[in-house]
Design a protein around this motif. Structure first.
Motif, PDB file in Angstrom:
ATOM      1  N   ILE A 151      10.947 -10.664  -3.276  1.00 39.67           N
ATOM      2  CA  ILE A 151       9.936  -9.602  -3.132  1.00 39.67           C
ATOM      3  C   ILE A 151      10.024  -8.988  -1.730  1.00 39.67           C
ATOM      4  O   ILE A 151       9.955  -7.776  -1.555  1.00 39.67           O
ATOM      5  N   THR A 152      10.179  -9.849  -0.710  1.00 37.01           N
ATOM      6  CA  THR A 152      10.252  -9.347   0.668  1.00 37.01           C
ATOM      7  C   THR A 152      11.410  -8.354   0.815  1.00 37.01           C
ATOM      8  O   THR A 152      11.255  -7.271   1.376  1.00 37.01           O
ATOM      9  N   ILE A 153      12.565  -8.727   0.274  1.00 33.68           N
ATOM     10  CA  ILE A 153      13.742  -7.845   0.395  1.00 33.68           C
ATOM     11  C   ILE A 153      13.459  -6.509  -0.305  1.00 33.68           C
ATOM     12  O   ILE A 153      13.738  -5.440   0.239  1.00 33.68           O
ATOM     13  N   LEU A 154      12.837  -6.576  -1.484  1.00 34.32           N
ATOM     14  CA  LEU A 154      12.578  -5.330  -2.226  1.00 34.32           C
ATOM     15  C   LEU A 154      11.684  -4.377  -1.441  1.00 34.32           C
ATOM     16  O   LEU A 154      11.906  -3.169  -1.429  1.00 34.32           O
ATOM     17  N   ILE A 155      10.670  -4.922  -0.757  1.00 32.75           N
ATOM     18  CA  ILE A 155       9.771  -4.032   0.000  1.00 32.75           C
ATOM     19  C   ILE A 155      10.492  -3.440   1.212  1.00 32.75           C
ATOM     20  O   ILE A 155      10.367  -2.251   1.495  1.00 32.75           O
ATOM     21  N   VAL A 156      11.256  -4.264   1.913  1.00 34.22           N
ATOM     22  CA  VAL A 156      11.949  -3.744   3.103  1.00 34.22           C
ATOM     23  C   VAL A 156      12.966  -2.665   2.695  1.00 34.22           C
ATOM     24  O   VAL A 156      13.173  -1.682   3.412  1.00 34.22           O
ATOM     25  N   LEU A 157      13.545  -2.818   1.505  1.00 36.51           N
ATOM     26  CA  LEU A 157      14.484  -1.803   1.008  1.00 36.51           C
ATOM     27  C   LEU A 157      13.833  -0.431   0.885  1.00 36.51           C
ATOM     28  O   LEU A 157      14.463   0.597   1.058  1.00 36.51           O
ATOM     29  N   ARG A 158      12.519  -0.423   0.594  1.00 32.49           N
ATOM     30  CA  ARG A 158      11.820   0.851   0.382  1.00 32.49           C
ATOM     31  C   ARG A 158      11.554   1.616   1.671  1.00 32.49           C
ATOM     32  O   ARG A 158      11.164   2.776   1.632  1.00 32.49           O
ATOM     33  N   GLY A 159      11.678   0.952   2.805  1.00 31.08           N
ATOM     34  CA  GLY A 159      11.584   1.689   4.067  1.00 31.08           C
ATOM     35  C   GLY A 159      10.220   1.652   4.724  1.00 31.08           C
ATOM     36  O   GLY A 159       9.302   0.979   4.256  1.00 31.08           O
ATOM     37  N   VAL A 160      10.102   2.426   5.814  1.00 29.55           N
ATOM     38  CA  VAL A 160       8.927   2.319   6.679  1.00 29.55           C
ATOM     39  C   VAL A 160       7.663   2.824   6.005  1.00 29.55           C
ATOM     40  O   VAL A 160       6.655   2.128   5.923  1.00 29.55           O
ATOM     41  N   ARG A 161       7.692   4.047   5.491  1.00 31.24           N
ATOM     42  CA  ARG A 161       6.449   4.631   4.993  1.00 31.24           C
ATOM     43  C   ARG A 161       6.017   4.099   3.647  1.00 31.24           C
ATOM     44  O   ARG A 161       4.907   3.619   3.474  1.00 31.24           O
ATOM     45  N   SER A 162       6.892   4.210   2.641  1.00 38.59           N
ATOM     46  CA  SER A 162       6.429   3.872   1.297  1.00 38.59           C
ATOM     47  C   SER A 162       6.467   2.374   1.052  1.00 38.59           C
ATOM     48  O   SER A 162       5.831   1.880   0.133  1.00 38.59           O
ATOM     49  N   GLY A 163       7.183   1.621   1.868  1.00 39.24           N
ATOM     50  CA  GLY A 163       7.168   0.167   1.702  1.00 39.24           C
ATOM     51  C   GLY A 163       6.190  -0.487   2.653  1.00 39.24           C
ATOM     52  O   GLY A 163       5.076  -0.858   2.294  1.00 39.24           O
ATOM     53  N   ILE A 164       6.581  -0.547   3.937  1.00 42.21           N
ATOM     54  CA  ILE A 164       5.849  -1.358   4.913  1.00 42.21           C
ATOM     55  C   ILE A 164       4.430  -0.837   5.171  1.00 42.21           C
ATOM     56  O   ILE A 164       3.463  -1.592   5.149  1.00 42.21           O
ATOM     57  N   GLU A 165       4.300   0.478   5.398  1.00 41.49           N
ATOM     58  CA  GLU A 165       2.995   1.025   5.767  1.00 41.49           C
ATOM     59  C   GLU A 165       2.007   0.918   4.595  1.00 41.49           C
ATOM     60  O   GLU A 165       0.863   0.528   4.760  1.00 41.49           O
ATOM     61  N   TRP A 166       2.464   1.198   3.413  1.00 40.63           N
ATOM     62  CA  TRP A 166       1.597   1.190   2.240  1.00 40.63           C
ATOM     63  C   TRP A 166       1.053  -0.215   1.966  1.00 40.63           C
ATOM     64  O   TRP A 166      -0.153  -0.416   1.826  1.00 40.63           O
ATOM     65  N   VAL A 167       1.952  -1.200   1.936  1.00 41.61           N
ATOM     66  CA  VAL A 167       1.525  -2.579   1.646  1.00 41.61           C
ATOM     67  C   VAL A 167       0.591  -3.089   2.746  1.00 41.61           C
ATOM     68  O   VAL A 167      -0.412  -3.747   2.486  1.00 41.61           O
ATOM     69  N   GLY A 168       0.915  -2.712   4.008  1.00 43.15           N
ATOM     70  CA  GLY A 168       0.098  -3.163   5.133  1.00 43.15           C
ATOM     71  C   GLY A 168      -1.329  -2.668   5.027  1.00 43.15           C
ATOM     72  O   GLY A 168      -2.285  -3.428   5.174  1.00 43.15           O
ATOM     73  N   LYS A 169      -1.502  -1.377   4.723  1.00 44.59           N
ATOM     74  CA  LYS A 169      -2.836  -0.778   4.677  1.00 44.59           C
ATOM     75  C   LYS A 169      -3.723  -1.453   3.646  1.00 44.59           C
ATOM     76  O   LYS A 169      -4.822  -1.916   3.946  1.00 44.59           O
ATOM     77  N   TRP A 170      -3.241  -1.524   2.426  1.00 46.11           N
ATOM     78  CA  TRP A 170      -4.089  -2.039   1.344  1.00 46.11           C
ATOM     79  C   TRP A 170      -4.271  -3.534   1.436  1.00 46.11           C
ATOM     80  O   TRP A 170      -5.355  -4.070   1.165  1.00 46.11           O
ATOM     81  N   GLY A 171      -3.227  -4.211   1.845  1.00 47.48           N
ATOM     82  CA  GLY A 171      -3.320  -5.675   1.962  1.00 47.48           C
ATOM     83  C   GLY A 171      -4.357  -6.085   2.998  1.00 47.48           C
ATOM     84  O   GLY A 171      -5.184  -6.965   2.775  1.00 47.48           O
ATOM     85  N   MET A 172      -4.347  -5.400   4.152  1.00 48.27           N
ATOM     86  CA  MET A 172      -5.279  -5.758   5.227  1.00 48.27           C
ATOM     87  C   MET A 172      -6.728  -5.533   4.814  1.00 48.27           C
ATOM     88  O   MET A 172      -7.610  -6.329   5.081  1.00 48.27           O
ATOM     89  N   LEU A 173      -6.954  -4.406   4.143  1.00 48.17           N
ATOM     90  CA  LEU A 173      -8.315  -4.073   3.738  1.00 48.17           C
ATOM     91  C   LEU A 173      -8.856  -5.135   2.777  1.00 48.17           C
ATOM     92  O   LEU A 173      -9.955  -5.676   2.951  1.00 48.17           O
ATOM     93  N   ALA A 174      -8.055  -5.467   1.787  1.00 45.71           N
ATOM     94  CA  ALA A 174      -8.489  -6.447   0.795  1.00 45.71           C
ATOM     95  C   ALA A 174      -8.719  -7.807   1.451  1.00 45.71           C
ATOM     96  O   ALA A 174      -9.702  -8.508   1.164  1.00 45.71           O
ATOM     97  N   LEU A 175      -7.851  -8.161   2.384  1.00 46.76           N
ATOM     98  CA  LEU A 175      -7.973  -9.462   3.044  1.00 46.76           C
ATOM     99  C   LEU A 175      -9.279  -9.560   3.825  1.00 46.76           C
ATOM    100  O   LEU A 175      -9.976 -10.574   3.779  1.00 46.76           O
ATOM    101  N   LEU A 176      -9.602  -8.486   4.516  1.00 48.86           N
ATOM    102  CA  LEU A 176     -10.817  -8.480   5.321  1.00 48.86           C
ATOM    103  C   LEU A 176     -12.057  -8.664   4.459  1.00 48.86           C
ATOM    104  O   LEU A 176     -12.937  -9.474   4.770  1.00 48.86           O
ATOM    105  N   VAL A 177     -12.110  -7.930   3.353  1.00 49.47           N
ATOM    106  CA  VAL A 177     -13.278  -8.020   2.472  1.00 49.47           C
ATOM    107  C   VAL A 177     -13.425  -9.451   1.946  1.00 49.47           C
ATOM    108  O   VAL A 177     -14.501 -10.055   1.984  1.00 49.47           O
TER     109      VAL A 177
END
Ligand code: PFF
Length: 454
Positions: free
Chosen positions: A162-188
């Motif tokens: 899974i990690t490799i698949l996300i990094v393959l998608r690149g900075v914006r649509s992979g890393i930034e997208w997962v980071g935003k939603w993951g952090m929000l859900a984690l905080l709640v």
């Protein structure tokens, strides 16, 4: 001046908030929720936490600023960043290269723990967690996972895939997208769990344990607290530097770095305030070690009315937190190969991910009876997994921290420093003083003490 156009638009964060979310996603991970609580437990609580917080403020924050800044002004991954800003000095390039190697080692065992979180997510969904109120049932369950070669290798493979698949998608649509939603859900979820924990009978004992004075604090504990501050903030190996290199000229180094450090610390302390009230309420040992989160959380959650959903949500988020950190660990060598050898992202991420995957095998079988597990433990006192963790967290990351602080303190020009950090003059002077003197001396001092040289 370095040319900002060396990165294309899609190679920059969409917004500063996107950067903060992705970088906080890197910082907040297993280190906060799995490792910090159990280390606090093993090192006796209060003084360890205090030393950790001190390390964050006095060393972690200045180094965070330094890494993000070097990334931003060089617009490059670690090796090339050091090379560009030092007139191609081999010595500084070597520092960047050590960082890349450190990332390889960390991800190789990090992925094994990431695999455990996926296994628990699977058990939660399949209703296969013990429906028992006895802690022993959960301790046995964790013990059998820890020892199982087959399960560890399987889940390590899934996690790395899974990690490799996300990094393959690149900075914006992979890393930034997962980071935003993951952090929000984690905080709640974390806030929700903390509210629940504050109603438990063990809450006041837990507060005393986490914030009170503790007895068995040694210089080894000090080194662990310091090393963990680096691990937790993802510092000392170029991860923040790499993420900083996707910033645009208008983005602010100081405010974004501060936001990342605050989010990470808040979540680490929050995780303790969730875990220890449960630990004390059910009469478990705070020093239970790496199984702490895997024993306590399902045990507590399954006693609650919506425990089934609760445990699914918790392990989903723990897996997400692990994943957003793993992505940053893989991004460092990937960006290095893209920048230095001109490889495509696809090739770079697959090759690095593949090597790290193989390197993870000895860690995946470390809980078993064989050479990598019991065998090494008898000779070294530690199995492969623990040795990799010990070497990287306590030594390689702090040494990398010395390197970057000296680099920013002494090597780059005052003009470069001032452009990025000069907006608040008094803070600028303090940061330079810390990076030039305090950070390197403090790290060496604690290391020498831990080695019993001082
Ligand atoms: N900061 C991550 C955590 O606390 O789990 C682990 C980590 C990620 C360490 C990235 C180092 C790194 F470069």
């Amino acid at each position: 001046m370095i040319d900002q156009e060396t990165r294309t638009v899609s190679n920059h964060w969409q917004s500063p908030l996107g950067f903060v979310a992705a970088a906080a996603g890197s910082a907040v991970g297993l280190g906060n929720i799995w490792k910090f609580p159990y280390m606090t437990g093993q090192n006796g609580g209060g003084t360890f936490v205090l030393f950790y917080l001190l390390s964050i403020v006095m060393l972690g924050f200045p180094i965070m600023v330094a890494e993000v800044m070097v990334g931003k002004i060089s617009q490059s991954s670690p090796v090339r960043a050091y090379s560009r800003l030092s007139n191609h000095s081999r010595l500084w390039q070597a520092l960047g290269f050590v960082g890349v190697m450190t990332g390889f080692i960390i991800l190789s065992y990090y992925s094994v723990v990431g695999g455990w979180t996926l296994h628990y997510l699977f058990l939660s969904v399949a209703r296969e967690l013990p429906q028992d109120s006895q802690p022993q049932a959960y301790a046995d369950l964790f013990g059998s996972l820890y020892q199982s070669v087959r399960l560890n290798i399987w889940w390590h493979s899934v996690f790395m895939g899974i990690t490799i698949l996300i990094v393959l998608r690149g900075v914006r649509s992979g890393i930034e997208w997962v980071g935003k939603w993951g952090m929000l859900a984690l905080l709640v979820l974390l806030v929700g769990l903390a509210i629940y924990s504050s109603t438990l009978p063990g809450f006041s004992t837990a507060l005393e344990f986490v914030f009170g004075h503790s007895e068995n604090f040694t210089w080894t504990s000090a080194l662990e607290a310091l090393g963990h501050a680096f691990f937790s903030l993802s510092l000392g190996m170029g991860a923040m530097l790499t993420y900083g290199s996707y910033l645009q000229r208008r983005d602010k180094v100081l405010t974004t770095s501060l936001a990342i450090a605050i989010a990470d610390t808040f979540i680490a302390i929050g995780a303790c305030l969730v875990l220890f009230p449960i630990t004390f309420s059910v009469g478990l040992e705070p020093a239970a070690g790496p199984g702490l989160v895997f024993i306590n959380i399902p045990l507590a959650l399954l006693q609650l009315p919506f425990g089934y959903i609760g445990s699914i949500l918790f392990f989903l988020l723990l897996s997400l937190a692990a994943l957003t950190s793993a992505i940053s660990l893989l991004e460092v060598p990937t960006a290095f190969l893209i920048d230095s050898l001109g490889w495509s992202r696809r090739l770079a991420a697959t090759v690095c991910g593949g090597i790290i995957y193989l390197l993870g095998f000895p860690s995946a079988v470390s809980g078993g009876e064989g050479f990598w597990g019991e065998g090494l433990k008898q000779t070294l006192g530690m199995n492969w997994f623990d040795s990799a963790d010990y070497l990287t967290t306590n030594w390689l990351l702090p040494l990398g921290g010395i390197g970057i602080s000296l680099f920013v303190g002494w090597r780059i020009t005052a003009e470069q420093r001032k452009t990025e950090l000069g907006s608040i003059p008094w803070l600028y002077s303090i940061l330079v003083l810390l990076l030039r003197w305090f950070v390197p001396i403090a790290i060496v001092f604690v290391m020498l003490h831990a080695l019993k040289v001082l």
